[in-house]
Motif scaffolding. Sequence first.
Motif, mmCIF file in Angstrom:
data_model
loop_
_atom_site.group_PDB
_atom_site.id
_atom_site.type_symbol
_atom_site.label_atom_id
_atom_site.label_comp_id
_atom_site.label_asym_id
_atom_site.label_seq_id
_atom_site.Cartn_x
_atom_site.Cartn_y
_atom_site.Cartn_z
ATOM 1 N N LEU A 38 0.816 -1.213 0.000
ATOM 2 C CA LEU A 38 0.000 0.000 0.000
ATOM 3 C C LEU A 38 0.848 1.261 0.000
ATOM 4 O O LEU A 38 0.387 2.333 -0.411
ATOM 5 N N GLN A 39 2.080 1.147 0.450
ATOM 6 C CA GLN A 39 2.959 2.314 0.520
ATOM 7 C C GLN A 39 3.779 2.523 -0.753
ATOM 8 O O GLN A 39 4.475 3.525 -0.885
ATOM 9 N N VAL A 40 3.698 1.590 -1.684
ATOM 10 C CA VAL A 40 4.512 1.681 -2.897
ATOM 11 C C VAL A 40 3.961 2.726 -3.867
ATOM 12 O O VAL A 40 4.721 3.437 -4.527
ATOM 13 N N GLY A 41 2.633 2.821 -3.956
ATOM 14 C CA GLY A 41 2.038 3.797 -4.852
ATOM 15 C C GLY A 41 1.295 3.210 -6.031
ATOM 16 O O GLY A 41 1.046 3.901 -7.029
ATOM 17 N N HIS A 70 -3.479 -0.354 6.951
ATOM 18 C CA HIS A 70 -3.268 1.060 7.256
ATOM 19 C C HIS A 70 -3.539 1.868 5.985
ATOM 20 O O HIS A 70 -2.718 1.899 5.073
ATOM 21 N N LEU A 71 -4.664 2.541 5.964
ATOM 22 C CA LEU A 71 -5.125 3.185 4.736
ATOM 23 C C LEU A 71 -5.055 4.710 4.785
ATOM 24 O O LEU A 71 -5.403 5.377 3.807
ATOM 25 N N ASP A 72 -4.575 5.275 5.886
ATOM 26 C CA ASP A 72 -4.548 6.726 6.022
ATOM 27 C C ASP A 72 -3.493 7.379 5.136
ATOM 28 O O ASP A 72 -3.659 8.515 4.708
ATOM 29 N N ASN A 73 -2.382 6.662 4.891
ATOM 30 C CA ASN A 73 -1.268 7.262 4.166
ATOM 31 C C ASN A 73 -0.985 6.536 2.850
ATOM 32 O O ASN A 73 0.164 6.292 2.506
ATOM 33 N N THR A 74 -2.039 6.208 2.135
ATOM 34 C CA THR A 74 -1.872 5.555 0.845
ATOM 35 C C THR A 74 -2.834 6.162 -0.162
ATOM 36 O O THR A 74 -3.926 6.621 0.204
#
Length: 288
Positions: A38-41, A70-74
């Motif tokens: 999810l953090q890759v983009g 964790h979906l707040d920063n993706t």
Amino acid sequence: MKNKQYAIKLTECPRDAMQGIHNFVPTEVKAQYINLLLQVGFNTIDFGSFVSHKAIPQMRDTADVLARLHLDNTTSKLLAITANLHGAEDAVAFDEISYLGFPFSISETFQQRNTNSGIRESFNTVKKINKLCRSNNKELLVYLSMAFGNPYGDEWNTDMVTKWAGQMVDEGISIISLADTTGVSTPQKLKEIYPALCAAFPETEFGVHLHSVPATSLEKITAAYEAGCERFDSALKGFGGCPMATDDLTGNIATENLISFLQQQGIDLSLDMAKWDEAMSYSAKIFG
């Protein structure tokens, strides 16, 4: 060559990669892996499925995995697969999910094998799920499975692909992914079918979900790209495949190969490659 602002959409498919693994992957391990992805983009993460636990036991914890994400920063959107209306009703209850995916095969044999219903019945299911999605702020993505042929001896031709794509468009489906479930696509078929569909249905977003052995994956990626494809599904290291199709799985297109190819075309994918490397390393806990 396409310019650097070309809007390629990548869907990473941990669900497809994991669903055929015999030993159950612990829920927390699944969630940690998907959280890295999810953090890759990526545009979309195909993270789980709401299907029969008997049919796909590996995915029985999809709701529990979702609770740990964790979906707040993706910026990535979540996609879940469903094979019937009951599963769709479960999936739309979760606000975090943006897309539902339904596998619609133009092979009668495989549709029965994959969803325990025939083509006509499954098309009625598509209609019902699409209505459900619209009333729950979701979008239905239909996979045209066996879009490039089938190993069962069922009738297949390009007119059938166009016909069923048209049926989906008529029902208001705006995203259709051409799924090469058993890896029978060829560069020639991709270059023939993909542009023809885009020309016939210009308002529809077409993607590809290709399966391949490693030796032919690059030629398929190249053909889809040259045919104008802007939406690609893939899985890290090419893991996975459809456990309902064959005993000897033909794996997904490897994401790292897809990324490398697109970067060589001068396309800025805006991915966090450090997080990608972390996900690559962590994947050993799941896939060995």
